[in-house]
Design an enzyme around this catalytic site. Structure first.
Site, mmCIF file in Angstrom:
data_model
loop_
_atom_site.group_PDB
_atom_site.id
_atom_site.type_symbol
_atom_site.label_atom_id
_atom_site.label_comp_id
_atom_site.label_asym_id
_atom_site.label_seq_id
_atom_site.Cartn_x
_atom_site.Cartn_y
_atom_site.Cartn_z
ATOM 1 N N ASP A 104 0.895 -1.073 0.067
ATOM 2 C CA ASP A 104 -0.079 -0.001 -0.101
ATOM 3 C C ASP A 104 0.799 1.149 0.008
ATOM 4 O O ASP A 104 1.863 1.259 0.701
ATOM 5 C CB ASP A 104 -0.818 0.057 1.294
ATOM 6 C CG ASP A 104 -2.016 0.968 1.223
ATOM 7 O OD1 ASP A 104 -2.879 1.202 0.397
ATOM 8 O OD2 ASP A 104 -2.001 1.847 2.243
ATOM 9 N N GLU A 112 14.836 -14.440 -0.558
ATOM 10 C CA GLU A 112 15.087 -15.385 0.078
ATOM 11 C C GLU A 112 14.258 -16.911 0.098
ATOM 12 O O GLU A 112 14.662 -17.792 0.283
ATOM 13 C CB GLU A 112 15.417 -15.060 1.656
ATOM 14 C CG GLU A 112 16.330 -14.213 1.686
ATOM 15 C CD GLU A 112 16.631 -13.883 3.400
ATOM 16 O OE1 GLU A 112 15.969 -14.355 3.956
ATOM 17 O OE2 GLU A 112 17.004 -12.533 3.509
#
Length: 531
Positions: free
Chosen positions: A201, A257
Site C-alpha cells: 500500500d 530468500e
C-alpha cells in the site's frame, strides 16, 4: 507453484474481505467465508488472490490503520483461519498475496502509544514528529488526503506528528533504520506462513523529506479550488523521496530468500506516476507496480496507448500491473457507462481489453459479474472520505458493497445477518453469480477470456505494439501472432487491419478479408495469417 517468474503476465483477483463472504452471520465478511468461496475464484482461471488487510485494527479506515502487523482481527477470524485459507488456495492452484500497509499504522498501535509518551523513549523517533513554528502553527503546509492539514498536535510531547491520511493513521519515520527492520521482520513473519507475495500500500509514501520544506502549489491547478486541498499541491517533499529506492531493494532481497515470491507496489501520484512505476520496477526492486492510471474517467484509445507506451518507454525492463477497478474508486462499469452500448457489452469489452494488455492484471471482486457502483445514502456510509466530503465526493463505499452470490437469498447470499456492514441493493443483487449461467453472460465471457490468455503465450508474454487507428478504435498486436481490435463507443465502426486471420474471440464484430466491422463495443481477437 515454484516458478520464480509466475507473476509476469499473471492475473490476480482482489478480495475485499469485509465484503466477500460472511460465514459467521455477523454481517461482515471473514476468512472462513473467503475459504468457502475460493472455488469461484479458481474456476475463473486467475493465478492469485490479493487479500486486502485482515490485521487487527480499530477500523477507522477499514483495516488500513493497523494496530498489530502479525495477527488477524477478530472480525475476520483467527490466524488458524488464515492458515486454512492459504492451504485451500494453494490446493486450488492459487497464489496468495496480502496487503502490507507499511507507511502508516493506527494511533492505537502500541509503538505509537509509546512514542507519544515522551521525546526520549525507545520509540520516540519511530514516527514523524516536529516542533511547531514560533506562532504555534504546524511545521509546514503538507495536506492530508482525507482533509485538513497533515499534522496533528500532541499535547504530551508538545509536538506535531505527521499523517498522510487520517489523524488516527500516523506515518512511520522510515529514516530510522529500526523502523525499516521492524517492517522487514513483519514481512518475514508472513512469508514464513506461506504467503506468495505482498501488495504494498502507498509504496511511494514511505519516506518524507526530513528537512520538512513546504510542498509547492500544483502548477496544473484549475482556477477554482479543488474539492480536496491535497489535490491543490505538488507533493515534492511529502512522498516520492530517493531514499525509497534503497529500502525497496532491501525488501526485494528479503523476498528473494524464498522461492517464487513477488511484490506489487501501489504507486499513487498525480504527476509522475508512470515514471515512478518504471523506476520502482527497474533492477532488484519491486517485481510489479500497480497503477492508478486506468482507474479514472478517461476512456479513449489515445489515453490507453499513451499510458502503456509511456511505461515501457521509461522502463523497458520494468513491469506494470494494470487494473480498471479496485476498492478505492467507482466501478468501471459505472465510470464508463456513457461509452457503452449496454452494461454487459461494456463489461465484456473492458475485460477483453484489460486481459490483453501487456503486463500483469488485477481484477476486483464483482468485476467478473459486470457489477456497478452502489448508490448509497449518507446515513449508510462508513468511509471517512465520503463522510468528510459528501456530497461532492461520495467516498469509496459504493464499490465496497458485498459480493452477490444468490439473487433471491437474503443479502444476495453474502450473509444471513439481519443487517450487513454495507447494504446489498437490488441493482447489485440482480447481477449475482447464480444468475450468470448462460454462455452469453459476463461471467462466462471472463472465463473465456482468461482461458484464452492462458492458452496464448503472446497474450501473456508478447510485446504490445499499437497499430494506427482512428478514434474510437483501439488496435494493437501482442507478440508476432495476435491482433486485438476494440470499438470504444456505442456506434458502428470499421477498421482496416491490413491482413486477415483466424478469429479467436469476438463480440459484435465480423471479419471480411482485412476489414474488421465492429458494432457498438465490438471487439475481435485474431490469430494473424502468416502468408
Amino acid at each position: 507453484m515454484t516458478d520464480d517468474s509466475w507473476w509476469r503476465g499473471s492475473v490476480t483477483y482482489q478480495i475485499y474481505p469485509r465484503s466477500f463472504m460472511d460465514a459467521d452471520g455477523d454481517g461482515v465478511g471473514d476468512l472462513k467465508g473467503i475459504t468457502d468461496r475460493l472455488g469461484h475464484v479458481a474456476d475463473l482461471g486467475v493465478d492469485a488472490i490479493w487479500l486486502s488487510p485482515v490485521f487487527p485494527s480499530p477500523m477507522k479506515d477499514m483495516g488500513y490503520d493497523v494496530s498489530d502487523y502479525r495477527g488477524v482481527d477478530p472480525v475476520f477470524g483467527h490466524l488458524s483461519d488464515f492458515d486454512a485459507m492459504v492451504r485451500r488456495a494453494h490446493d486450488l492452484g492459487l497464489k496468495v498475496i496480502i496487503d502490507q500497509v507499511l507507511s502508516h499504522c493506527s494511533d492505537q498501535h502500541p509503538y505509537f502509544e509509546e512514542s507519544r509518551q515522551s521525546r526520549d523513549n525507545p520509540r520516540a523517533d519511530w514516527f514523524v514528529w516536529a516542533d511547531p513554528r514560533p506562532d504555534g502553527a504546524p511545521p509546514n503546509n503538507w495536506q492530508a488526503i482525507f482533509g485538513g492539514i497533515a499534522w496533528e498536535w500532541d499535547s504530551g510531547r508538545r509536538q506535531y506528528y505527521f499523517h498522510n491520511f487520517l489523524k488516527e493513521q500516523p506515518d512511520f519515520n522510515f529514516h530510522n533504520p529500526e523502523v525499516q527492520q521492524y517492517h522487514l521482520d513483519n514481512m518475514r513473519f508472513w512469508l514464513e506462513r506461506g504467503v506468495d507475495g505482498f501488495r504494498l500500500d502507498t509504496v511511494n509514501y514511505y519516506f518524507h523529506d526530513a528537512r520538512l520544506p513546504d510542498d509547492a502549489a500544483d502548477p496544473r491547478r484549475p482556477e477554482e479550488p479543488a474539492r480536496r486541498p491535497y489535490d491543490m499541491q505538488y507533493h515534492l517533499h511529502s512522498k516520492n523521496q530517493p531514499e525509497n529506492l534503497a529500502f525497496l531493494e532491501r525488501m526485494r532481497a528479503l523476498c528473494d530468500e524464498y522461492d517464487a515470491r513477488t511484490m506489487v507496489g501501489e504507486v499513487g501520484d498525480s504527476h509522475h506516476a508512470i515514471e515512478i512505476m518504471g523506476q520502482y520496477t527497474s533492477g532488484k526492486r519491486l517485481h510489479m507496480a500497480y497503477s492508478f492510471e486506468m482507474l479514472g474517467p478517461n476512456f479513449s484509445p489515445s489515453f490507453f496507448r499513451r499510458r502503456i507506451g509511456e511505461f515501457f518507454e521509461h522502463a523497458p525492463k520494468g513491469w506494470p500491473c494494470w487494473a480498471f477497478s479496485n476498492h478505492d474508486v467507482p466501478r468501471h462499469a459505472t465510470r464508463w457507462k456513457k461509452h457503452g452500448a449496454d452494461q454487459d457489452a461494456l463489461a465484456k469489452l473492458a475485460a477483453a481489453m484489460l486481459l490483453s494488455f501487456e503486463g500483469s492484471v488485477c481484477l476486483y471482486q464483482g468485476e467478473e459479474l459486470g457489477q456497478t457502483e452502489t448508490e448509497l445514502d449518507y446515513h449508510e456510509l462508513t468511509d471517512p472520505e465520503g463522510l468528510t466530503f459528501w456530497p461532492e465526493l461520495k467516498g469509496r463505499d459504493g464499490c465496497r458493497t458485498p459480493m452477490v452470490w444468490e439473487a433471491a437469498a437474503p443479502n444476495a447470499g453474502f450473509s444471513q445477518a439481519n443487517k450487513t456492514w454495507l447494504p446489498v441493493k437490488p441493482p447489485q443483487a440482480a447481477r449475482a453469480v447464480d444468475g450468470q449461467t448462460g454462455d452469453d453472460s459476463v461471467l462466462a465471457f471472463y472465463k473465456t477470456m482468461l482461458a484464452l490468455r492462458r492458452a496464448e503465450p503472446s497474450l501473456r508474454e508478447g510485446r504490445q505494439v499499437f497499430l494506427h487507428s482512428a478514434d474510437p478504435v483501439l488496435a494493437y498486436t501482442r507478440g508476432d501472432d495476435i491482433a486485438c481490435v476494440f470499438n470504444l463507443s456505442a456506434d458502428d465502426v470499421t477498421h482496416e487491419l491490413g491482413t486477415s486471420g483466424e478469429v479467436l474471440l469476438a463480440q459484435a464484430a465480423s471479419l471480411s478479408g482485412p476489414t474488421v466491422t465492429l458494432g457498438p463495443n465490438g471487439l475481435i481477437l485474431l490469430r494473424l495469417s502468416r502468408e
